[in-house]
Structure formats: C-alpha cells, structure tokens
Design an enzyme around this catalytic site. Structure first.
Site: not given
Length: 673
Positions: A165, A167, A215, A253, A311, A340, A412, A656, A658-659
């Site tokens: 990733e 790092y 990893r 990233h 994950a 989110q 929605q 908006e 927003d679930a």
C-alpha cells in the site's frame, strides 16, 4: 454437507492449525487511540466469537516516526504491553486467534518527523520525509523486530509486517521513492534488502512458533511500480527469510485507481494472487472486494489463493463465518463497500464503524439486551431509518409493526441501487427483506398510516423520509424538466443532452447513471480494468496501462450554485473516484452559477453575484437534484393530536440522502426504546 467446503477447511501452519480459510484483514479503526481497552477487546472478541479463523489488528507503529499520525498506537512501554494483553486474553477466551499488524508509514506518516529511503514528499501528505542514513535504517529494522517481540509478550498469536500500500517497506522497493545509490538502493537486490532483512529479524525476535504474515504489494498501480518478476523474487525471498503466510496488498494509497470502493467489481484482484500461486510454498491470501461467502468460496475453489482476507465485511457482520457455516448466509449483513462510515471516518480521525452496522466498534455502548417492558411499537416508513429501527426494536423484544405506503421496502435505497457502481445496494435491500421476515415484524406494505391507525400503539416512530426540494427556477414553454427520482426509477426518458441542477451526491449519482452505457463496468472485471487501465504487471510495470473508458451515453453538464469545484464535499475517500469517472466521460462541471430559466432550448444561467456572462446550457432534458426537504406531515399531524412521535432519518433532518446517519439513528432509537 457445507456449501463452502474450501472456505471452511482448516489450514495447517505447522505449529498451529487455523479452523478455516478466513482472515479478518487489518483495519485501522482509531479504537486503540481511545485507550479504552475494554472497548478494543470487545470489538475483536465479538469477531472471534463469530468464527473468523485469524484476525489482524489495525496498524501499530513500531516507533514514533513510523506512526501514521502523531500519537498513533504502538507497543512502546510495559503499560502498552499490559493493555494489549487485555485484548488478546479476551480474544483467546472467545476461542479466536489474533495477529498484530506492524505498520511503519514512512513518507505517509502525517507528521514532521517522517522518514523514508529518499526525501521525496508523498502527494497525500504535506510533510517532506527525512532520508535515512545507515544508522537510521538499522534503527527502523530493530524497532520493527522489537515490536514483534513485544507483540508476542502481549499475547498475540503472530504479526503481520505491512509491506504494501505504499508504506515504508514498499517505498524501498521501487525507484519512484527510492533514489539511493548505496546498498539499500539501485539494483532490485538492494532495494528489496530492507523488507527481507525485516522479515528475517522479526522471525528471529519472535521465535519459530509464531505466525508471521508479510503483506506484499502484488500490483502497485503507480508509475515506476514493481515488475512482476520483482514481485515473485521478493515473495520467494520473504518465504526464505521466515514468513508463514504472504498476504496480498493492492495499490498504493496515492494510486489513481480505486481498489476497494463499491464501484470495484467483487474479487477484482484475485487474479493477481493467482499468478503467484505455485511460486512459493507457503499459503497465499487474496484480498479486496470479497464480501460474501459465495465469492470467497469461488475464489478458493478456482485456485486463486489458499486463504481469503475480508476486512470491512466483519464490520458489517461479525458473525459472517458462523452464519455461513450454519446455513444462514442470507442473514449476513452485507458490506456494500461504501467507505462512508469506515475509511472516511478513519481518515478524518474518527472512530470507524459501518453504515450497515452502526454497532461496529460501539459494541460496549450499543449492546442489544432484552427489554423488561415489551411495548407495541409502530414504525412508519420502510426506508433505511425505519427498517433499522424496526429490527433493533424487535431484537429488544418489542412487538413491531412497520408501515410502508408504497408496495416495497427500501425507500431511497431503491434509487441508489440503480446507479452504476452501486449495485451492492441490491444486496442490502435483500438483506433487509430477509431480516424483516425473520424477526416476526408485522410488515404492512401499501398501507398509509394515520392518527387513527396509530392510536393503539405505545410508541410511534416516524421515518417518512424526504421529498425533493423545488429550486423554483422559472420555466417557459417546451421546458423538459424531471426530478431525480423519476430519472433514476426509469419513469421518464432523458434526452441525449442533459443539464443537472445540483452537484451534490445525488447530482453525481444521476450524472453517472446518465453517461453509463449498460452494462455497468462494476459487473465485469475485464470491462472495469479497461475503464481504469489496470493491466497485468507481467506486461506493464506496476500494473498500469492506458485507460480506455467507454464513450458516454449522453452529453451531460453538472451545475451548482456554490462558487467552488463541484464534488468537493463528496466522500473523503471516494469523492475523487466519482470526479474522475465523470471527467473520463466528458461531463462538464460548473460552479458559481445562477439558474435564470428553463425553456425548450435548455437551461439559462449567469455567473457570480453580479449575474454576469449569461449562458445557455443546451439540453434536451433538465434534471433537478437541488436537495431535499423533510417529509414531516405525519409527525406534525400526530403532535396536533397530542401524540409525541419519535422522528428519525430524513424526516428528522434532510441533508442529501444519508443512509449512514439514517441507519445509525434508527438503530440507536430501536436500542433505546
């Protein structure tokens, strides 16, 4: 006979046998930084009880300069070790196994003390790193090995050395970030020296009977990334140095290719791990966008890996494995890869949780116990807030009736699932359908609740959602204007040119819906790879090639009143994906506009407070995505009749769609009733 024989087969590592082929991959939740060790322990123990074969913690810093941010958790003192022992003891009491990830961030560390192979600043950090000298490199190696020894002292069953990733260890591997000319740079045998030496020293420090996961970045997705020959060479060297398992890392990233967002196809990178199968003798783990037991089983059965890493699915449902093993896979709350409540929270310094399961990382706070005073509860509205409240209240032992005036549940969510790249919302609606039927909830579809119907209930919850806001733009003869709900539901036909009023999340969703030719690339790994330029690293260094997005189905202009770049307030970790997707489709995005009128030619606008530069946006169709207003009619009627309802979701606050907030609010109310 299990439906998942490959997934549930034990894995013998020599000194220990894992009960199945499921790894809960590392997630930095910011829980460790709370220093509430009972809360941290319960988070992991809950997932151990759910049957996962092996868990990996969020990244723990080996030293101060290697922390992802100042104050990042690590094993620096005897007190740190004792606190981590609380976590490992709880996990072991629950029958689980847990490894600690050792994460040195290198130039990704968000602080002025960051270090790296060369003083090249990361594009995602404002801090230029200090170039390490020989003594500095030796200190990093020693600190990582010490962290592994301390992890064993703290009761961990193993460690994962984070080498992907983008790092620290990954930064030594590629010329993009390693410009050294000493024995740690130049030829690949020098650039890979550090990760190999780290694995060797970690094995020596931790002992032979200790799980050591490495990893490894199998596809960097950045310019000047590793070649496939280099990946294979490193994998073999890491195995020889003492690794027990090699886990797949995908993309840096800073890569401009999405790797775990919902628009990425399921198991989109399993083919990369499969290329390494047979090149090493130790088990290989594949990862990224594996979110159902069916997908995991297929990946293993196809020979892509020896083990799967999931994950975020364990944020969505800690009982994932246990439900799969006991024939209840349809009850697994699905990870929809929305980012989110998990990654967006992580990168904002907040506690990571889950849109689908707000109890994730809040297990000690949102414990659902049986009520001593069961009540008759009416919930009005079967959108995300109402459904979440109904399920939580039913779990508490209340008798719940859920009213929905339309003929189907979802609210929605049924619009979201129509957007290309958001097909995972189908799975969420299916899960709600299953759980509402299993919880003995009286679901009344096609019935509009009023004060008379609700009079006999002990508690009334109003979750009636939102209605689109009318921006009141003057309209002339021949104007073809549609609301976003009519467009996404397919009730109207949109012309070949379209202007979208409003560039929030809904505006972007509608734009993606309008420019995409069916089928969605999310449903085809080959189409998606072509769209983003993801290639075989054996042919293209780093796995990057030219992107070939499909031509847009329509010409679209996206507009907003705010004088700023459209899409600025989209999700922290996914906003760039939406902006890049629309840019690749040629969508024009304009900010700082005034909407003057709509007529048969299209949308007339001006710019700025002075209303200058009058411009016609030619459009056969104009779609209104100008926000929402709370639908509070029922709540107001109840109050006028002397009934004080609980109001949640969009009916409480329209900002908006927003679930995340809706499901969290509904769950919390259901627990509190």
């Amino acid at each position: 006979m299990t439906r998942y024989p490959h997934l549930l087969r034990p894995l013998d590592l020599g000194h220990v046998t894992l009960p199945n082929r499921v790894l809960m991959g590392s997630m930095h939740t910011n829980l460790e930084e709370t220093r509430d060790w009972n809360r941290v322990a319960e988070f992991y123990a809950t997932r151990a009880r759910g049957g996962v074969g092996l868990m990996v913690t969020g990244g723990m810093a080996p030293n101060r300069e290697g922390g992802v941010f100042p104050g990042a958790a690590g094993l620096f003192t005897p007190e740190d070790i004792a606190n981590q022992r609380i976590v490992t003891d709880r996990v072991h009491e629950a029958g689980g196994r847990i490894a600690m990830q050792i994460l040195h961030a290198g130039r990704y560390a968000y602080g002025p003390d960051c270090v790296a192979p060369s003083p090249i600043r990361s594009p995602i950090s404002p801090f230029p790193p200090k170039e390490l000298d020989e003594a500095g490199i030796e200190k990093q190696i020693a600190d990582i090995a010490t962290a592994a020894a301390r992890a064993r002292e703290a009761g961990y069953d193993g460690v994962e050395v984070m080498g992907s990733e983008g790092y620290f260890l990954n930064q030594f591997l590629v010329t993009r970030t390693n410009r050294r000319t000493d024995r740690w740079g130049g030829a690949y045998e020098n650039r890979m020296r550090l990760p190999v030496e780290v694995v060797r020293r970690v094995r020596a420090a931790a002992g032979a009977d200790f799980i050591l996961i490495y990893r490894l970045s199998m596809i960097d997705l950045v310019p000047e990334g590793s070649s496939w020959d280099e990946v294979v060479t490193l994998a073999r060297a890491v195995e020889a140095a003492g690794a027990s398992i090699i886990n797949t890392g995908i993309g840096w990233h800073e890569a401009r290719v999405p790797t775990i967002a919902t628009s990425v196809p399921r198991a989109a990178f399993a083919w990369v791990t499969r290329k390494l199968m047979g090149q090493v003798a130790i088990p290989l783990v594949t990862s990224n966008r594996i979110n159902t037991p069916e997908v995991a089983e297929r990946v293993l059965a196809d020979g892509c890996a020896d083990m799967v890493s999931m994950a975020r699915p364990f944020l969505a449902d800690p009982d994932f494995v246990r439900k799969a093993a006991t024939g209840r896979a349809d009850e697994i709350a699905p990870c929809i890869a929305c980012n989110q409540a998990c990654l967006d929270h992580t990168f904002s310094g907040r506690i990571s949780t889950c849109l689908v399961n707000p109890r994730a990382a809040h297990e000690t706070e949102l414990a659902i116990g049986q009520t001593e005073t069961p009540r008759r509860v009416a919930v009005v509205g079967a959108g995300p807030a109402g459904m979440a409240c109904a399920l939580a209240a039913a779990d508490r032992g209340h008798a719940v009736t859920l009213f929905e005036k339309s003929g189907r549940i979802g609210g929605q969510l049924n619009l979201a699932r129509r957007v290309p790249g958001k097909e995972e919302f189908d799975l969420l609606v299916e899960w709600f359908t299953t759980m509402l039927s299993r919880k003995n909830i009286d679901l009344r579809l096609g019935e509009e609740a009023d004060t008379a119907i609700l009079a006999g209930f002990d508690a009334v919850v109003v979750a009636t959602g939102v209605r689109p806001r009318d921006p009141a733009i003057p309209q002339g003869d021949g104007a073809r204007v549609h609301g976003y709900a009519d467009v996404l539901s397919g009730r109207v036909t949109v012309g070949r040119t379209a202007a979208i009023v409003g560039a929030g999340g809904i505006g972007f969703d509608v734009a993606e819906y309008l420019v995409q030719n069916a089928p969605s690339p999310t449903l085809s790994i080959d189409d998606w790879r072509s769209e983003w330029g993801v290639a075989d690293p054996a042919a293209h260094r780093g796995g990057l090639a030219d992107a070939h997005p499909e031509p847009a189905a329509r010409t679209v202009t996206l507009l907003q009143r705010k004088p700023e770049k459209p899409g600025r307030n989209l999700g922290k970790t996914t906003g760039w994906i939406h902006r890049a997707t629309l840019a690749a489709k040629g969508v024009r995005m304009l900010g700082g506009v005034n909407y003057e009128r709509i007529d048969r030619e299209g949308l007339h606008v001006t710019f700025g407070e002075a209303r200058e530069n009058p411009t016609l946006i030619k459009a056969e169709s104009v779609i209104l995505c100008a926000g929402q207003e709370s639908e509070k009619t029922l709540a107001d009627t109840l109050r006028a009749a002397g009934v004080e309802p609980h109001v949640i979701g969009g009916a409480d606050h329209a900002a908006e769609l927003d679930a995340k907030r809706a499901i969290d609010q509904g769950t919390r109310l259901g627990v509190a009733l």
